[in-house]
Structure formats: structure tokens, C-alpha cells
Scaffold this motif. Sequence first.
Motif, PDB file in Angstrom:
ATOM      1  N   LEU A 111       0.833  -1.206   0.000  1.00  0.00           N
ATOM      2  CA  LEU A 111       0.000   0.000   0.000  1.00  0.00           C
ATOM      3  C   LEU A 111       0.866   1.254   0.000  1.00  0.00           C
ATOM      4  N   GLU A 112       1.881   1.270   0.840  1.00  0.00           N
ATOM      5  CA  GLU A 112       2.780   2.429   0.900  1.00  0.00           C
ATOM      6  C   GLU A 112       3.491   2.637  -0.432  1.00  0.00           C
ATOM      7  N   GLY A 113       3.795   1.535  -1.106  1.00  0.00           N
ATOM      8  CA  GLY A 113       4.506   1.612  -2.380  1.00  0.00           C
ATOM      9  C   GLY A 113       3.714   2.291  -3.484  1.00  0.00           C
ATOM     10  N   ILE A 114       2.396   2.297  -3.363  1.00  0.00           N
ATOM     11  CA  ILE A 114       1.568   2.961  -4.391  1.00  0.00           C
ATOM     12  C   ILE A 114       0.915   4.235  -3.860  1.00  0.00           C
ATOM     13  N   GLY A 115       1.376   4.677  -2.696  1.00  0.00           N
ATOM     14  CA  GLY A 115       0.892   5.939  -2.170  1.00  0.00           C
ATOM     15  C   GLY A 115      -0.457   5.889  -1.494  1.00  0.00           C
ATOM     16  N   ILE A 116      -0.908   4.692  -1.102  1.00  0.00           N
ATOM     17  CA  ILE A 116      -2.171   4.541  -0.369  1.00  0.00           C
ATOM     18  C   ILE A 116      -1.836   4.406   1.117  1.00  0.00           C
ATOM     19  N   THR A 117      -2.339   5.307   1.937  1.00  0.00           N
ATOM     20  CA  THR A 117      -2.076   5.252   3.374  1.00  0.00           C
ATOM     21  C   THR A 117      -2.669   3.977   3.967  1.00  0.00           C
ATOM     22  N   PRO A 118      -1.852   3.118   4.584  1.00  0.00           N
ATOM     23  CA  PRO A 118      -2.331   1.822   5.082  1.00  0.00           C
ATOM     24  C   PRO A 118      -3.411   1.912   6.154  1.00  0.00           C
ATOM     25  N   THR A 119      -3.530   3.073   6.797  1.00  0.00           N
ATOM     26  CA  THR A 119      -4.533   3.211   7.860  1.00  0.00           C
ATOM     27  C   THR A 119      -5.905   3.617   7.333  1.00  0.00           C
ATOM     28  N   ARG A 120      -6.021   3.787   6.034  1.00  0.00           N
ATOM     29  CA  ARG A 120      -7.327   4.116   5.463  1.00  0.00           C
ATOM     30  C   ARG A 120      -8.220   2.879   5.471  1.00  0.00           C
ATOM     31  N   ARG A 121      -9.525   3.111   5.341  1.00  0.00           N
ATOM     32  CA  ARG A 121     -10.507   2.021   5.304  1.00  0.00           C
ATOM     33  C   ARG A 121     -11.116   1.900   3.908  1.00  0.00           C
ATOM     34  N   ALA A 122     -11.749   0.774   3.662  1.00  0.00           N
ATOM     35  CA  ALA A 122     -12.225   0.454   2.315  1.00  0.00           C
ATOM     36  C   ALA A 122     -13.142   1.520   1.732  1.00  0.00           C
ATOM     37  N   GLU A 123     -14.071   2.032   2.543  1.00  0.00           N
ATOM     38  CA  GLU A 123     -15.068   2.976   2.010  1.00  0.00           C
ATOM     39  C   GLU A 123     -14.458   4.312   1.608  1.00  0.00           C
ATOM     40  N   GLU A 124     -13.178   4.529   1.945  1.00  0.00           N
ATOM     41  CA  GLU A 124     -12.513   5.795   1.612  1.00  0.00           C
ATOM     42  C   GLU A 124     -11.840   5.761   0.244  1.00  0.00           C
ATOM     43  N   LEU A 125     -11.746   4.582  -0.368  1.00  0.00           N
ATOM     44  CA  LEU A 125     -11.071   4.455  -1.657  1.00  0.00           C
ATOM     45  C   LEU A 125     -12.090   4.492  -2.796  1.00  0.00           C
ATOM     46  N   ASP A 126     -11.755   5.205  -3.874  1.00  0.00           N
ATOM     47  CA  ASP A 126     -12.635   5.201  -5.035  1.00  0.00           C
ATOM     48  C   ASP A 126     -12.265   4.041  -5.954  1.00  0.00           C
ATOM     49  N   VAL A 127     -12.990   3.922  -7.055  1.00  0.00           N
ATOM     50  CA  VAL A 127     -12.779   2.788  -7.961  1.00  0.00           C
ATOM     51  C   VAL A 127     -11.356   2.786  -8.512  1.00  0.00           C
ATOM     52  N   ALA A 128     -10.870   3.933  -8.929  1.00  0.00           N
ATOM     53  CA  ALA A 128      -9.523   4.007  -9.500  1.00  0.00           C
ATOM     54  C   ALA A 128      -8.469   3.562  -8.487  1.00  0.00           C
ATOM     55  N   GLN A 129      -8.659   3.905  -7.233  1.00  0.00           N
ATOM     56  CA  GLN A 129      -7.699   3.493  -6.206  1.00  0.00           C
ATOM     57  C   GLN A 129      -7.786   1.996  -5.944  1.00  0.00           C
ATOM     58  N   PHE A 130      -8.995   1.433  -5.988  1.00  0.00           N
ATOM     59  CA  PHE A 130      -9.108  -0.019  -5.832  1.00  0.00           C
ATOM     60  C   PHE A 130      -8.431  -0.742  -6.985  1.00  0.00           C
ATOM     61  N   VAL A 131      -8.535  -0.198  -8.186  1.00  0.00           N
ATOM     62  CA  VAL A 131      -7.840  -0.780  -9.333  1.00  0.00           C
ATOM     63  C   VAL A 131      -6.334  -0.731  -9.099  1.00  0.00           C
ATOM     64  N   GLN A 132      -5.855   0.384  -8.587  1.00  0.00           N
ATOM     65  CA  GLN A 132      -4.433   0.547  -8.284  1.00  0.00           C
ATOM     66  C   GLN A 132      -3.980  -0.481  -7.246  1.00  0.00           C
ATOM     67  N   VAL A 133      -4.778  -0.662  -6.204  1.00  0.00           N
ATOM     68  CA  VAL A 133      -4.442  -1.621  -5.155  1.00  0.00           C
ATOM     69  C   VAL A 133      -4.435  -3.052  -5.708  1.00  0.00           C
ATOM     70  N   ALA A 134      -5.469  -3.374  -6.505  1.00  0.00           N
ATOM     71  CA  ALA A 134      -5.568  -4.728  -7.066  1.00  0.00           C
ATOM     72  C   ALA A 134      -4.366  -5.028  -7.946  1.00  0.00           C
ATOM     73  N   ASN A 135      -3.976  -4.084  -8.781  1.00  0.00           N
ATOM     74  CA  ASN A 135      -2.814  -4.301  -9.645  1.00  0.00           C
ATOM     75  C   ASN A 135      -1.537  -4.488  -8.833  1.00  0.00           C
ATOM     76  N   ALA A 136      -1.423  -3.721  -7.747  1.00  0.00           N
ATOM     77  CA  ALA A 136      -0.237  -3.835  -6.893  1.00  0.00           C
ATOM     78  C   ALA A 136      -0.182  -5.190  -6.206  1.00  0.00           C
ATOM     79  N   PHE A 137      -1.304  -5.669  -5.711  1.00  0.00           N
ATOM     80  CA  PHE A 137      -1.325  -6.973  -5.041  1.00  0.00           C
ATOM     81  C   PHE A 137      -1.123  -8.106  -6.034  1.00  0.00           C
ATOM     82  N   ALA A 138      -1.571  -7.903  -7.273  1.00  0.00           N
ATOM     83  CA  ALA A 138      -1.348  -8.924  -8.306  1.00  0.00           C
ATOM     84  C   ALA A 138       0.137  -9.054  -8.618  1.00  0.00           C
ATOM     85  N   ARG A 139       0.857  -7.923  -8.545  1.00  0.00           N
ATOM     86  CA  ARG A 139       2.313  -7.950  -8.779  1.00  0.00           C
ATOM     87  C   ARG A 139       3.061  -8.499  -7.571  1.00  0.00           C
ATOM     88  N   GLY A 140       2.477  -8.258  -6.351  1.00  0.00           N
ATOM     89  CA  GLY A 140       3.106  -8.741  -5.131  1.00  0.00           C
ATOM     90  C   GLY A 140       4.198  -7.835  -4.611  1.00  0.00           C
TER      91      GLY A 140
END
Length: 280
Positions: free
Chosen positions: A251-280
Motif C-alpha cells: 500500500l505504501e509503495g503505491i501511495g495509499i495510506t495503510p490506515t485508510r478504510r475500504a469505504e474511503e477508496l474510489d474505484v480508480a484506487q481499488f484498481v491501483q491496489v488490485a494491480n499492486a497486489f497482483a504484482r506482489g
Amino acid sequence: MSQIDTLPPLREVIRTHELQAKKALGQNFLLDLNLTLRIARTAGDLSQTTVLEVGPGPGGLTRALLVAGAKKVVAVEKDPRCLPALAEIAAHYPGRLEVIEADALTLDLAGIAEGGPLKIVANLPYNVGTQLLLNWITRPAWPPEWQSLTLMFQKEVAERIVASTGDKAYGRLGVLAGWRCHSTIAFDVGPKAFTPPPKVTSAIVHLTPRETPLAVDLKALERVTAAAFGQRRKMLRASLKALDPDAERILEGIGITPTRRAEELDVAQFVQVANAFARG
């Protein structure tokens, strides 16, 4: 209730064919033909379109779609008791109604779309409505076979479909729908419009596909949203840890604050997170 065609009133059709709605099939029949006509018109111009209808029951919406000028209606009905009533409608509108006895969850959309532009319009059975929607909006190929979806859901589900960041109803369904589609609630439908009347208000949702959704691995997006909203009270660093022990680092690697909660992320940010986790 005024008639929209010269076929018998729906109450008479139900009585003649003994079509008492079955709870096990999620059936709630719409009896107001003026309301079904409003649903059909919400789908837009149907004159050059094949319309897929799921769960037509006694055919109230089917008749409205044909009156509204649909070039062809393909009605998929799982309940064999409804087939004689639908056959009467087919005889009244020669060559414009095809009835398929099948489970819509296993339906091949590609075959139906071979007939030209396709729109899906349905009073979906409550017990499979959400799964059918997910089947249609998470198809591997995109743009999809259909041009639009005009669908009836319980209002609570409808609100989840159209929800965005900050909305109380925002969750996994809103992310998946928002990623692939533009969606709006067209209007509400009260319980008295149905037989038997459900205990909840329903709503018509109209969805159109985004031409170029953000690129993402669908399975990764599904996993991330399921984990994040499955423990929505937790911070993302905790809720996503089951997917990867290094969730906080990712999360830190893509600029998403790890202390945020799910409802605070928009669709584009969820796409960013999903792509990051897919890469590992």
C-alpha cells in the motif's frame, strides 16, 4: 389499470394458468402494465434491438417490451408453468418473441447477441439478481455483448450498485459496477405493484458499459474488494493482510495510506491496489 394491448389482463392470465408465484424461484409478478411499459421505455429505443428478458413469468414486462417496439424479445424462463402464457403472447406478436426454457445463470449471451444489438431488460428474480448482474458485468471480453442493462432489484441492492466513495451503501458491488459501468437508479417501485407484494421497495437500475474501463486483473480486483469490505471496519493494512503479509508495504509503495478504510477508496484506487497486489 388500463390495458396496453388486446391480450387478457394479467390477473386473468395468472388465474387461467394457475401461476401463483413461488418464493423458491424468487418470483414477484408485476401486474401494472403501465408500469412495465415505463420500465421498457427506460431502456431507450428498442426498434433495432434484440431484448433479453430473464424471468418473464406471466409476461407483463414481455408485453410491454413488444408494445414499446422491440424488434425481438428473447424471454428466458426457468418455470415451465409460465410457458403456455408466454406462448399466447408469442402468437399475438408473430415472429417477435422467442421463449427459452432455461436457467439464466447458465445462459450463453454470445449466441443471443448474434441477432444484432442486445439490451437486457428484466424484473430479476430476487434470489439470483445480484449474481446475474455480476455475471454480466465481469465478462472477460469487453465491451460486452449488451448495450445496456435495465434491471429491477430490491432498492437496497440498487443503492449498492450505484454507490460511490462515501456513500453508506458503498461496497464491493459498487466498485465492480463502477469499474465497468455507468449506473443510475431510474425510479422506485412500491410493494403494491407486485403479486405477492414483497416486504421491501424495489428500484429500476439502468447501466451502460464504459468503453475503456481501467486496466486491472479482474480476479485480483474481486479478491481485494472482498477482503477490504469483508472487514470494512478494519484499516486496509489489516483487512488486506490475508492476501499478502506485506500488505502495508504494498500500500505504501503505491501511495495509499495503510490506515485508510475500504469505504474511503474510489474505484480508480481499488484498481491501483488490485494491480499492486497482483504484482506482489
